[in-house]
Motif scaffolding. Structure first.
Motif, PDB file in Angstrom:
ATOM      1  N   PRO A 134      -6.605  -8.750  -0.274  1.00 15.08           N
ATOM      2  CA  PRO A 134      -6.957  -7.662  -1.207  1.00 15.08           C
ATOM      3  C   PRO A 134      -7.641  -6.482  -0.510  1.00 15.08           C
ATOM      4  N   ALA A 135      -8.551  -6.803   0.422  1.00 17.51           N
ATOM      5  CA  ALA A 135      -9.237  -5.725   1.147  1.00 17.51           C
ATOM      6  C   ALA A 135      -8.250  -4.954   2.015  1.00 17.51           C
ATOM      7  N   ILE A 162      -5.036  -4.415   1.385  1.00 13.92           N
ATOM      8  CA  ILE A 162      -4.266  -3.518   0.524  1.00 13.92           C
ATOM      9  C   ILE A 162      -5.101  -2.296   0.153  1.00 13.92           C
ATOM     10  N   ALA A 163      -6.386  -2.526  -0.168  1.00 15.05           N
ATOM     11  CA  ALA A 163      -7.255  -1.417  -0.572  1.00 15.05           C
ATOM     12  C   ALA A 163      -7.406  -0.393   0.553  1.00 15.05           C
ATOM     13  N   VAL A 164      -7.666  -0.870   1.777  1.00 13.72           N
ATOM     14  CA  VAL A 164      -7.886   0.041   2.906  1.00 13.72           C
ATOM     15  C   VAL A 164      -6.575   0.708   3.320  1.00 13.72           C
ATOM     16  N   ALA A 202       0.827  -1.210   0.000  1.00 18.01           N
ATOM     17  CA  ALA A 202       0.000   0.000   0.000  1.00 18.01           C
ATOM     18  C   ALA A 202       0.860   1.258   0.000  1.00 18.01           C
ATOM     19  N   ALA A 251      -4.066   1.250   1.457  1.00 12.47           N
ATOM     20  CA  ALA A 251      -3.680   2.190   0.400  1.00 12.47           C
ATOM     21  C   ALA A 251      -4.406   3.521   0.577  1.00 12.47           C
ATOM     22  N   LEU A 252      -5.686   3.474   0.980  1.00 13.35           N
ATOM     23  CA  LEU A 252      -6.415   4.725   1.231  1.00 13.35           C
ATOM     24  C   LEU A 252      -5.740   5.530   2.337  1.00 13.35           C
ATOM     25  N   ALA A 299     -11.222   4.929   5.498  1.00 14.90           N
ATOM     26  CA  ALA A 299     -10.343   3.773   5.651  1.00 14.90           C
ATOM     27  C   ALA A 299     -10.367   3.221   7.076  1.00 14.90           C
TER      28      ALA A 299
END
Length: 422
Positions: free
Chosen positions: A100-101, A103-105, A55, A107-108, A89
Motif C-alpha cells: 500500500p505504501a 502504491i501511495a508513493v 500507480a 502514485a505521487l 515522494a
C-alpha cells in the motif's frame, strides 16, 4: 532594456535552470526505475511492477485535473506543485515497507509526472509568444536532454561505486533536484495574466467541441505512437528478430539523446520560416522513412551490416523526432484559447500517456504477427498524421500555423529623427 523584457528574460533563465536540474534528477532515476524501487524499498520485483502499474493507472486522471488547475490558477503554480509532489515522494521511498505504501508513493511520482507536461508547456506559452515560444520550447528540450543524459551517467557511477547505498543516494539527490527546481521557478516571478487569460468558460466540453484542435490531437496521437519506437519497439525487434546485442541498444539510445540535445535549436532555426503544420508534415515524412529503414535492416546480413543499418535507421528516426517536437508543442499552445490553454494542453499531452499504455501490448502483438506488419502500421500512422496536419493549415488559427519570424535587432538611435510635418 524595458523592465517587462528583463523580467521575461529572467523568467526564462530561471525556468530553463529548473528544467535542467529537474531532468538531471530524473536521469538518475528513470533508466533504473524498477530496479531502483526494488533496491530502495526491499520489496520483491513482481510487487514493484504491480505497484508501479497501479500507480500509473491512477495517475492518468492527473492530466485533465492539471489542465483545470492551470486555467484556474496559473501554469507556474501547478508546475511548482508537481515538483513538490515528487520531492516528497522520492524522499519517502527509503521508508516504504509494504505494497500500500508503495502504491501511495509511486502514485505521487506518477501524478507529478503526468501533471508536469501540460504545466511546463503552459508555462512556456505564458513566458513567450510567436517565434520566441518556438525558441523556448527548443531550449527546454535541449536542457532536458543534456541533463537527462548526464544524470544517467551519474546514476551508473553511483550504483557502481556505492552499491545498495547508491540507490538511496539517487533517491535523496532526485528529491533535492525537485526542491531546487521549485525554488528556481518561485524566484522567477509569475508572468502577469491578461484579461483574456482569465474567466474560462466551457471547460473540457469546449475543448472536445473544437474539431480542428481535436483533429490535431488525433494526428499527435499517431505521431507519439511512432515516437515509442526507440523505448518500446526497437529493444524487442533488434534482439529477438535481428539477433543484435542488447548492449547495442544503450549505444543507440545514447546516440539519440545526444543528437536531440545538440540538434533541437539548429533545427528550430531552419523551421522558423515554415508553417508549423508543414514542418510537422515533413517530420512525419522522415518518420515514415525511419520505419522503412528499420524494416530494411532485416534484409541485411547478420553482424556488422545489421549493426550499421540499425545505427542509420536510428539517425533517420532522430531527425524525424527533431523535426516534430518544437512545431508540435508550439502549434498546440498557439491554437488554444488563452483562457483554456491549460485544458487544451492537458488533452494534447494526454496522447503520450495513451501511447505509453497502448504501445507495449500493441507493438508486441504486431511483432508476433510479423515484423513488417509493425513497421507498415507505424509508417501508415505517420503518413495519415502528416496528411491531417497539412489539411489543418486552413482550419487552425492563422497565427498558430505561422509564427512571426523575429526581426533583426537594430542599433538604438542617438538623436531624435525629424517627424513628418515638423
Amino acid at each position: 532594456m524595458p523592465r517587462t523584457k528583463i523580467a521575461s528574460v529572467l523568467g526564462e533563465r530561471a525556468f530553463l535552470t529548473g528544467m535542467f536540474v529537474d531532468a538531471l534528477g530524473n536521469g538518475l532515476y528513470v533508466p533504473l526505475t524498477l530496479l531502483f524501487i526494488h533496491e530502495v524499498t526491499g520489496l520483491p520485483a513482481t510487487t514493484v511492477g504491480l505497484g508501479v502499474t497501479a500507480a500509473a493507472t491512477v495517475a492518468l486522471a492527473a492530466n485533465p485535473v492539471a489542465g483545470a488547475l492551470i486555467d484556474r490558477f496559473d501554469a507556474r503554480s501547478v508546475l511548482v506543485g508537481t515538483y513538490v509532489l515528487r520531492a516528497v515522494a522520492f524522499g519517502a521511498y527509503p521508508f516504504v515497507g509494504g505494497f500500500p505504501a508503495l502504491i501511495a508513493v509511486a502514485a505521487l511520482v506518477s501524478i507529478g509526472e503526468r501533471a508536469y507536461y501540460p504545466a511546463s508547456a503552459g508555462y512556456v506559452a505564458a513566458l513567450a509568444e510567436g517565434a520566441g515560444r518556438d525558441r523556448l520550447y527548443a531550449l527546454m528540450a535541449t536542457a532536458r536532454n543534456v541533463a537527462f543524459g548526464l544524470g544517467g551517467l551519474l546514476s551508473a557511477g553511483a550504483v557502481s561505486l556505492a552499491g545498495h547505498t547508491g540507490y538511496t543516494l539517487v533517491a535523496a539527490v532526485n528529491a533535492a533536484s525537485f526542491v531546487v527546481a521549485a525554488v528556481c521557478l518561485l524566484r522567477s516571478g509569475a508572468p502577469a495574466r491578461t484579461a483574456r487569460e482569465r474567466g474560462a468558460h466551457g471547460g473540457y466540453r469546449r475543448v472536445m467541441a473544437d474539431r480542428p484542435f481535436m483533429a490535431l490531437v488525433g494526428a499527435e496521437q499517431a505521431f507519439t505512437l511512432v515516437h515509442m519506437i526507440l523505448p518500446v519497439a526497437l529493444p524487442v525487434y533488434a534482439v529477438t528478430v535481428l539477433g543484435a546485442s542488447p548492449g547495442l541498444l544503450g549505444l543507440l539510445y545514447a546516440l539519440n539523446t545526444f543528437l536531440v540535445a545538440v540538434g533541437q535549436v539548429p533545427v528550430r532555426r531552419l523551421q522558423q520560416a515554415a508553417r508549423r503544420t508543414h514542418a510537422l508534415a515533413l517530420g512525419g515524412a522522415v518518420l515514415i522513412a525511419a520505419c522503412a529503414a528499420y524494416a530494411a535492416v532485416a534484409l541485411l546480413p547478420a553482424g556488422l551490416p545489421r549493426t550499421l543499418g540499425l545505427v542509420a535507421a536510428t539517425l533517420v528516426l532522430t531527425a524525424g523526432e527533431l523535426l516534430h517536437a518544437t512545431p508540435s508543442w508550439a502549434l498546440a499552445a498557439a491554437a488554444a484559447p488563452a483562457a483554456l490553454r491549460g485544458r487544451y494542453l492537458a488533452v494534447y499531452q494526454l496522447t503520450w500517456a495513451v501511447a505509453a499504455v497502448v504501445a507495449p501490448a500493441g507493438f508486441s502483438v504486431l511483432l508476433e504477427e510479423s515484423a513488417p506488419a509493425l513497421w507498415l502500421t507505424l509508417g501508415a500512422l505517420a503518413g495519415v498524421a502528416a496528411g491531417v496536419v497539412v489539411r489543418l493549415a486552413r482550419r487552425l488559427p492563422a497565427d498558430a500555423v505561422a509564427a512571426p519570424v523575429p526581426r533583426p535587432r537594430t542599433e538604438p538611435q542617438t538623436r531624435a529623427e525629424p517627424q513628418p510635418g515638423t
